[in-house]
Design an enzyme around this catalytic site. Structure first.
Site, PDB file in Angstrom:
ATOM      1  N   ASN A   7      33.394  85.736 -19.375  1.00  0.00           N
ATOM      2  CA  ASN A   7      32.557  84.860 -18.338  1.00  0.00           C
ATOM      3  C   ASN A   7      32.720  85.437 -17.258  1.00  0.00           C
ATOM      4  O   ASN A   7      33.419  85.275 -16.070  1.00  0.00           O
ATOM      5  CB  ASN A   7      33.224  83.544 -18.447  1.00  0.00           C
ATOM      6  CG  ASN A   7      32.488  82.421 -17.566  1.00  0.00           C
ATOM      7  OD1 ASN A   7      31.683  82.767 -17.012  1.00  0.00           O
ATOM      8  ND2 ASN A   7      33.018  80.989 -17.572  1.00  0.00           N
ATOM      9  N   ILE A  17      35.998  73.491 -14.551  1.00  0.00           N
ATOM     10  CA  ILE A  17      35.007  73.004 -13.389  1.00  0.00           C
ATOM     11  C   ILE A  17      33.589  73.497 -13.867  1.00  0.00           C
ATOM     12  O   ILE A  17      33.313  74.710 -14.407  1.00  0.00           O
ATOM     13  CB  ILE A  17      35.443  74.026 -12.158  1.00  0.00           C
ATOM     14  CG1 ILE A  17      34.540  73.856 -11.025  1.00  0.00           C
ATOM     15  CG2 ILE A  17      35.667  75.421 -12.424  1.00  0.00           C
ATOM     16  CD1 ILE A  17      35.233  74.189  -9.602  1.00  0.00           C
ATOM     17  N   TYR A  18      32.620  72.683 -14.118  1.00  0.00           N
ATOM     18  CA  TYR A  18      31.485  72.810 -14.747  1.00  0.00           C
ATOM     19  C   TYR A  18      30.220  72.293 -13.680  1.00  0.00           C
ATOM     20  O   TYR A  18      30.438  71.152 -13.187  1.00  0.00           O
ATOM     21  CB  TYR A  18      31.207  72.260 -16.160  1.00  0.00           C
ATOM     22  CG  TYR A  18      31.762  72.850 -16.986  1.00  0.00           C
ATOM     23  CD1 TYR A  18      33.301  72.752 -17.232  1.00  0.00           C
ATOM     24  CD2 TYR A  18      31.266  73.621 -17.988  1.00  0.00           C
ATOM     25  CE1 TYR A  18      33.712  73.681 -18.320  1.00  0.00           C
ATOM     26  CE2 TYR A  18      31.780  74.683 -18.915  1.00  0.00           C
ATOM     27  CZ  TYR A  18      33.269  74.254 -19.188  1.00  0.00           C
ATOM     28  OH  TYR A  18      33.544  75.132 -20.083  1.00  0.00           O
ATOM     29  N   TYR A  58      35.472  83.043  -8.984  1.00  0.00           N
ATOM     30  CA  TYR A  58      36.928  82.732  -8.559  1.00  0.00           C
ATOM     31  C   TYR A  58      37.369  83.728  -7.748  1.00  0.00           C
ATOM     32  O   TYR A  58      38.004  83.432  -6.903  1.00  0.00           O
ATOM     33  CB  TYR A  58      37.739  82.714  -9.959  1.00  0.00           C
ATOM     34  CG  TYR A  58      37.637  81.403 -10.852  1.00  0.00           C
ATOM     35  CD1 TYR A  58      37.448  80.248 -10.173  1.00  0.00           C
ATOM     36  CD2 TYR A  58      37.411  81.558 -12.163  1.00  0.00           C
ATOM     37  CE1 TYR A  58      37.235  79.214 -10.875  1.00  0.00           C
ATOM     38  CE2 TYR A  58      37.008  80.276 -12.853  1.00  0.00           C
ATOM     39  CZ  TYR A  58      36.881  79.106 -12.369  1.00  0.00           C
ATOM     40  OH  TYR A  58      36.752  78.049 -12.935  1.00  0.00           O
TER      41      TYR A  58
HETATM   42  C1  LIG Z   1      31.448  78.977 -12.311  1.00  0.00           C
HETATM   43  C2  LIG Z   1      30.589  77.957 -11.592  1.00  0.00           C
HETATM   44  C3  LIG Z   1      31.266  76.800 -11.617  1.00  0.00           C
HETATM   45  C4  LIG Z   1      30.354  78.369 -10.087  1.00  0.00           C
HETATM   46  O1  LIG Z   1      29.354  77.199  -9.686  1.00  0.00           O
HETATM   47  P1  LIG Z   1      28.363  77.704  -8.640  1.00  0.00           P
HETATM   48  O2  LIG Z   1      27.604  76.118  -8.105  1.00  0.00           O
HETATM   49  O3  LIG Z   1      27.203  78.162  -9.417  1.00  0.00           O
HETATM   50  O4  LIG Z   1      28.813  78.342  -7.625  1.00  0.00           O
HETATM   51  P2  LIG Z   1      28.552  78.569  -5.967  1.00  0.00           P
HETATM   52  O5  LIG Z   1      27.016  78.183  -5.621  1.00  0.00           O
HETATM   53  O6  LIG Z   1      29.051  77.191  -5.403  1.00  0.00           O
HETATM   54  O7  LIG Z   1      29.041  79.644  -5.223  1.00  0.00           O
HETATM   55  C5  LIG Z   1      30.173  79.473  -4.487  1.00  0.00           C
HETATM   56  C6  LIG Z   1      30.254  81.019  -3.782  1.00  0.00           C
HETATM   57  O8  LIG Z   1      31.020  81.845  -4.612  1.00  0.00           O
HETATM   58  C7  LIG Z   1      30.020  82.848  -4.836  1.00  0.00           C
HETATM   59  N1  LIG Z   1      29.681  83.246  -6.233  1.00  0.00           N
HETATM   60  C8  LIG Z   1      29.107  82.346  -7.145  1.00  0.00           C
HETATM   61  N2  LIG Z   1      28.997  82.909  -8.387  1.00  0.00           N
HETATM   62  C9  LIG Z   1      29.539  84.297  -8.031  1.00  0.00           C
HETATM   63  C10 LIG Z   1      29.686  85.522  -8.828  1.00  0.00           C
HETATM   64  N3  LIG Z   1      29.462  85.523 -10.207  1.00  0.00           N
HETATM   65  N4  LIG Z   1      30.306  86.510  -8.322  1.00  0.00           N
HETATM   66  C11 LIG Z   1      30.383  86.646  -7.064  1.00  0.00           C
HETATM   67  N5  LIG Z   1      30.602  85.545  -6.196  1.00  0.00           N
HETATM   68  C12 LIG Z   1      29.951  84.204  -6.744  1.00  0.00           C
HETATM   69  C13 LIG Z   1      28.750  82.405  -4.111  1.00  0.00           C
HETATM   70  O9  LIG Z   1      27.758  83.411  -3.606  1.00  0.00           O
HETATM   71  C14 LIG Z   1      29.145  81.602  -3.084  1.00  0.00           C
HETATM   72  O10 LIG Z   1      29.471  82.352  -2.070  1.00  0.00           O
HETATM   73  P3  LIG Z   1      29.601  81.742  -0.363  1.00  0.00           P
HETATM   74  O11 LIG Z   1      31.020  81.092  -0.513  1.00  0.00           O
HETATM   75  O12 LIG Z   1      29.892  83.239   0.467  1.00  0.00           O
HETATM   76  O13 LIG Z   1      28.621  80.603  -0.151  1.00  0.00           O
HETATM   77  C15 LIG Z   1      29.111  77.770 -12.302  1.00  0.00           C
HETATM   78  O14 LIG Z   1      28.554  79.001 -12.444  1.00  0.00           O
HETATM   79  C16 LIG Z   1      29.512  77.000 -13.704  1.00  0.00           C
HETATM   80  O15 LIG Z   1      29.530  75.747 -13.957  1.00  0.00           O
HETATM   81  N6  LIG Z   1      29.593  78.006 -14.680  1.00  0.00           N
HETATM   82  C17 LIG Z   1      29.426  77.458 -16.026  1.00  0.00           C
HETATM   83  C18 LIG Z   1      30.900  76.816 -16.475  1.00  0.00           C
HETATM   84  C19 LIG Z   1      31.990  77.752 -16.335  1.00  0.00           C
HETATM   85  O16 LIG Z   1      31.828  79.160 -16.450  1.00  0.00           O
HETATM   86  N7  LIG Z   1      32.994  76.944 -15.599  1.00  0.00           N
HETATM   87  C20 LIG Z   1      34.288  77.897 -15.478  1.00  0.00           C
HETATM   88  C21 LIG Z   1      35.170  77.822 -16.878  1.00  0.00           C
HETATM   89  S1  LIG Z   1      36.746  78.585 -16.399  1.00  0.00           S
END
Ligand SMILES: CC(C)(COP(=O)(O)OP(=O)(O)OC[C@H]1O[C@@H](n2cnc3c(N)ncnc32)[C@H](O)[C@@H]1OP(=O)(O)O)[C@@H](O)C(=O)NCCC(=O)NCCS
Length: 174
Positions: free
Chosen positions: A138, A99-100, A145
């Site tokens: 990470n 999921i990226y 998650y």
């Molecule tokens: C991990 C990833 C997919 C998260 O996507 P994102 O679009 O930045 O996250 P969102 O804005 O959708 O966050 C959704 C919810 O999670 C929360 N959240 C996001 N990051 C968080 C963190 N680090 N810690 C706690 N909560 C977090 C947000 O506050 C939001 O909360 P809400 O439901 O109350 O509004 C993104 O950071 C990413 O692509 N990272 C790089 C690739 C990666 O690490 N992928 C996973 C590999 S296993």
């Protein structure tokens, strides 16, 4: 940051080039600064070839989805079922293998929309749980998650070039 609504589009077998481009770009943008360049390259030469991406796309038990904003690809999702799962191969489980979201679109609720789509898919297919592996360093993804109801249940070691790394395995019971 403000939330952005995405459109999800299933990736077609003919879209391997676009999938390869977003896969490589998001991987290097996010993990490049955290790893040695030679280890990134060692991983990329096997993970991001046109042949490898095409074979993943052609696997009937894997599904890829693009996250689109105004027709622009800003992220993607890979789901695995049955034997396509990288571990366990439990027929009642679904793996979120990737999921990226593009770095310039983080924290706009795009990851959440991708994850909700995945959860709905697993519910529709009457899965018992959804699981994934995430690198122990990470912290951003682990926080994401946990915030979305996943818990650590095991771990798995793997090699990134010459660096032995540890993935946490997390699951959400449905
Ligand atoms: C991990 C990833 C997919 C998260 O996507 P994102 O679009 O930045 O996250 P969102 O804005 O959708 O966050 C959704 C919810 O999670 C929360 N959240 C996001 N990051 C968080 C963190 N680090 N810690 C706690 N909560 C977090 C947000 O506050 C939001 O909360 P809400 O439901 O109350 O509004 C993104 O950071 C990413 O692509 N990272 C790089 C690739 C990666 O690490 N992928 C996973 C590999 S296993």
């Amino acid at each position: 940051m403000s939330a952005t609504t995405i459109t999800l589009q299933k990736v077609k077998p003919t879209e391997a080039d676009a999938l390869l481009a977003i896969s490589k770009r998001t991987f290097f943008d996010f993990f490049g600064p955290l790893n040695k360049p030679e280890n990134m390259e060692a991983y990329a030469v096997t993970a991001f070839t046109p042949q490898k991406i095409q074979s993943e796309l052609d696997n009937p038990d894997s599904e890829f989805y693009f996250a689109l904003i105004n027709d622009q690809i800003t992220g993607y999702l890979k789901l695995n079922f049955k034997n396509a799962q990288t571990e366990f191969q439990d027929p009642k489980a679904m793996e979120v293998e990737r999921i990226y979201v593009s770095v310039d679109h983080h924290k706009k609720n795009i990851g959440k929309q991708l994850l909700h789509f995945a959860l709905n898919m697993a519910l529709q297919k009457q899965m018992d749980y959804i699981w994934l592996g995430v690198w122990e360093h990470n912290h951003n993804a682990i926080g994401f998650y946990q915030h979305n109801g996943f818990e650590v249940f095991s771990n798995h070691e793997f090699w990134m070039g010459d660096d032995r790394q540890n993935d946490l395995l997390m699951k959400k019971i449905l």
